[in-house]
Scaffold this motif. Structure first.
Motif, mmCIF file in Angstrom:
data_model
loop_
_atom_site.group_PDB
_atom_site.id
_atom_site.type_symbol
_atom_site.label_atom_id
_atom_site.label_comp_id
_atom_site.label_asym_id
_atom_site.label_seq_id
_atom_site.Cartn_x
_atom_site.Cartn_y
_atom_site.Cartn_z
ATOM 1 N N LEU A 99 6.414 11.039 -1.874
ATOM 2 C CA LEU A 99 7.286 11.886 -1.065
ATOM 3 C C LEU A 99 7.180 13.333 -1.515
ATOM 4 O O LEU A 99 7.427 13.651 -2.685
ATOM 5 C CB LEU A 99 8.743 11.403 -1.170
ATOM 6 N N ASN A 100 6.829 14.206 -0.588
ATOM 7 C CA ASN A 100 6.727 15.638 -0.837
ATOM 8 C C ASN A 100 7.942 16.324 -0.201
ATOM 9 O O ASN A 100 8.032 16.431 1.020
ATOM 10 C CB ASN A 100 5.425 16.179 -0.235
ATOM 11 N N LEU A 101 8.895 16.769 -1.029
ATOM 12 C CA LEU A 101 10.076 17.467 -0.533
ATOM 13 C C LEU A 101 9.796 18.966 -0.536
ATOM 14 O O LEU A 101 9.594 19.568 -1.591
ATOM 15 C CB LEU A 101 11.296 17.158 -1.403
ATOM 16 N N THR A 102 9.772 19.553 0.634
ATOM 17 C CA THR A 102 9.532 20.988 0.743
ATOM 18 C C THR A 102 10.096 21.505 2.054
ATOM 19 O O THR A 102 10.093 20.796 3.066
ATOM 20 C CB THR A 102 8.030 21.309 0.666
ATOM 21 N N ASP A 103 10.589 22.735 2.039
ATOM 22 C CA ASP A 103 11.069 23.366 3.258
ATOM 23 C C ASP A 103 9.984 24.211 3.914
ATOM 24 O O ASP A 103 10.207 24.819 4.956
ATOM 25 C CB ASP A 103 12.289 24.248 2.958
ATOM 26 N N GLY A 104 8.804 24.276 3.307
ATOM 27 C CA GLY A 104 7.704 25.064 3.860
ATOM 28 C C GLY A 104 6.787 24.227 4.724
ATOM 29 O O GLY A 104 6.947 23.014 4.876
ATOM 30 N N TYR A 105 5.788 24.910 5.290
ATOM 31 C CA TYR A 105 4.801 24.230 6.130
ATOM 32 C C TYR A 105 3.894 23.348 5.269
ATOM 33 O O TYR A 105 3.492 23.740 4.174
ATOM 34 C CB TYR A 105 3.954 25.253 6.875
ATOM 35 N N GLY A 129 0.802 -1.210 0.000
ATOM 36 C CA GLY A 129 0.000 0.000 0.000
ATOM 37 C C GLY A 129 0.838 1.264 0.000
ATOM 38 O O GLY A 129 2.062 1.228 0.053
ATOM 39 N N PRO A 130 0.170 2.427 -0.074
ATOM 40 C CA PRO A 130 0.886 3.696 -0.187
ATOM 41 C C PRO A 130 1.341 4.252 1.161
ATOM 42 O O PRO A 130 0.696 4.043 2.192
ATOM 43 C CB PRO A 130 -0.165 4.616 -0.816
ATOM 44 N N ILE A 131 2.460 4.962 1.125
ATOM 45 C CA ILE A 131 2.926 5.756 2.262
ATOM 46 C C ILE A 131 3.178 7.155 1.745
ATOM 47 O O ILE A 131 3.938 7.342 0.795
ATOM 48 C CB ILE A 131 4.212 5.177 2.892
ATOM 49 N N ARG A 132 2.537 8.128 2.370
ATOM 50 C CA ARG A 132 2.671 9.521 1.941
ATOM 51 C C ARG A 132 3.370 10.300 3.049
ATOM 52 O O ARG A 132 2.899 10.314 4.188
ATOM 53 C CB ARG A 132 1.294 10.119 1.645
ATOM 54 N N LEU A 133 4.467 10.950 2.703
ATOM 55 C CA LEU A 133 5.237 11.683 3.700
ATOM 56 C C LEU A 133 5.857 12.937 3.107
ATOM 57 O O LEU A 133 5.918 13.104 1.885
ATOM 58 C CB LEU A 133 6.335 10.800 4.298
ATOM 59 N N SER A 134 6.326 13.800 3.998
ATOM 60 C CA SER A 134 6.984 15.035 3.596
ATOM 61 C C SER A 134 8.291 15.161 4.351
ATOM 62 O O SER A 134 8.420 14.679 5.486
ATOM 63 C CB SER A 134 6.084 16.238 3.902
ATOM 64 N N ALA A 135 9.279 15.817 3.715
ATOM 65 C CA ALA A 135 10.580 16.022 4.343
ATOM 66 C C ALA A 135 11.216 17.283 3.774
ATOM 67 O O ALA A 135 10.868 17.720 2.676
ATOM 68 C CB ALA A 135 11.498 14.814 4.096
ATOM 69 N N PRO A 136 12.160 17.896 4.509
ATOM 70 C CA PRO A 136 12.863 19.067 3.986
ATOM 71 C C PRO A 136 13.620 18.724 2.709
ATOM 72 O O PRO A 136 14.091 17.590 2.530
ATOM 73 C CB PRO A 136 13.832 19.446 5.116
ATOM 74 N N GLU A 137 13.775 19.710 1.824
ATOM 75 C CA GLU A 137 14.369 19.505 0.499
ATOM 76 C C GLU A 137 15.757 18.874 0.579
ATOM 77 O O GLU A 137 15.978 17.756 0.103
ATOM 78 C CB GLU A 137 14.470 20.849 -0.235
ATOM 79 N N ASP A 138 16.716 19.578 1.136
ATOM 80 C CA ASP A 138 18.107 19.142 1.120
ATOM 81 C C ASP A 138 18.301 17.891 1.969
ATOM 82 O O ASP A 138 18.867 16.876 1.533
ATOM 83 C CB ASP A 138 19.004 20.275 1.629
ATOM 84 N N PHE A 139 17.797 17.937 3.192
ATOM 85 C CA PHE A 139 17.919 16.801 4.094
ATOM 86 C C PHE A 139 17.190 15.583 3.534
ATOM 87 O O PHE A 139 17.668 14.450 3.652
ATOM 88 C CB PHE A 139 17.343 17.179 5.458
ATOM 89 N N GLY A 140 16.037 15.809 2.909
ATOM 90 C CA GLY A 140 15.273 14.705 2.345
ATOM 91 C C GLY A 140 16.032 13.973 1.259
ATOM 92 O O GLY A 140 16.062 12.735 1.232
#
Length: 299
Positions: free
Chosen positions: A124-130, A91-102
């Motif tokens: 995976l959503n790479l973003t440094d924002g909220y 199944g799917p896993i949806r997550l977010s992490a900071p751009e560079d660190f991710g």
């Protein structure tokens, strides 16, 4: 209420519109509207506020999002245990992490995890924002800094330093700042977090914590771009030691103002408190926590 109606409601919220959710389910806009109306009739409450440009959740809608995710997760886990057995996960896993660190730290851990569990899919959503975890349908996020949203639960991965750094080429051309006050004469590269600029850098000066406003010649909302600009000699940056440890080891970047260093921030895994996480999500969180906490202890 049928679980399929709840799944459709979640997709409407995640996609931000009825038509987009309908395409995912192979349903016409009229059918999606009918099923949303059936949900609202069932619960006796308006769940979504729709305008020509966007949709937004009512208080009742937000409660249903949290409850629907829990019910669907429990139903899916029950099915997987019966159909696939307890040793297999899918199944799917949806997550977010900071751009560079991710890119540097999270992606390799995820890649290895998926190699072990090939029936897993990753969003995976790479973003440094909220990021609104509930509104965007994310299982969890990895965040740096203080947790502002009290509705989320957090698992600490430890603290780390933020380092004032520059490329040797920049230092050769512009000299070494000997005191935080000298930064006013230098080009600095500053992160933007949403509407906020990170241009007040903390230092210990004469035994007291002080924030020094820096000259933001370059501004970006992408930590990887800040690091790139810094490495190419365009200015001085304040970066997490996790992001630049290889650059420091190779000499691509050098630490500045070490005697005044004061900036530390936390790393956390955060997730909605009311959601029962599927086993696959819990397993990935455990893997990330183990690997990242080990890296913190070792560095």
């Amino acid at each position: 209420m049928e679980l399929s109606h709840l799944a459709l409601f979640l997709r409407i919220v995640e996609k931000g519109g009825l038509a987009a959710a309908g395409r995912d389910f192979g349903l016409s806009p009229a059918t999606v509207s009918e099923r949303l109306a059936a949900l609202e009739n069932h619960y006796g409450a308006t769940l979504l506020i729709r305008t020509t440009r966007a949709i937004s959740l009512t208080d009742e809608g937000r409660i249903l999002v949290e409850g629907a995710r829990r019910l669907l997760a429990e139903a899916e886990e029950l099915e997987n245990r019966i159909r696939l057995g307890t040793e297999r996960i899918s199944g799917p896993i949806r997550l977010s992490a900071p751009e560079d660190f991710g890119r540097q730290r999270i992606v390799p851990i995820i890649d290895a995890f998926v190699m072990e569990h090939p029936d897993i899919t990753i969003d995976l959503n790479l973003t440094d924002g909220y990021v609104d975890l509930v509104g965007q349908g994310l299982d969890f996020a990895i965040r740096q800094g203080t947790l502002a949203d009290s509705s989320l639960r957090a698992r600490s991965l430890g603290m780390h330093r933020r380092i004032v750094c520059a490329a040797p080429a920049y230092v050769d051309a512009h000299g070494v700042p000997m005191h935080p006050g000298d930064l006013a004469k230098h080009a600095c590269i500053v992160m933007r977090f949403g509407q906020n600029l990170d241009h007040a850098w903390p230092f210990v000066i004469n035994g007291s914590m002080r924030k020094v406003m820096v000259n933001s010649k370059y501004i970006a909302n992408d930590g990887a771009l800040v690091r790139h600009w810094c490495k190419t000699g365009l200015g001085i940056a304040l970066k997490s030691e996790r992001d630049i440890e290889e650059d420091l080891a190779s000499g691509t970047l050098v630490e500045l103002l070490k005697d005044f260093s004061a900036s530390r921030t936390s790393l956390q895994i955060v997730y909605p408190s009311a959601v029962t996480q599927p086993r696959r999500v819990r397993m990935l969180i455990e893997r990330l926590a183990s690997k990242l906490a080990s890296a913190t202890a070792g560095g």
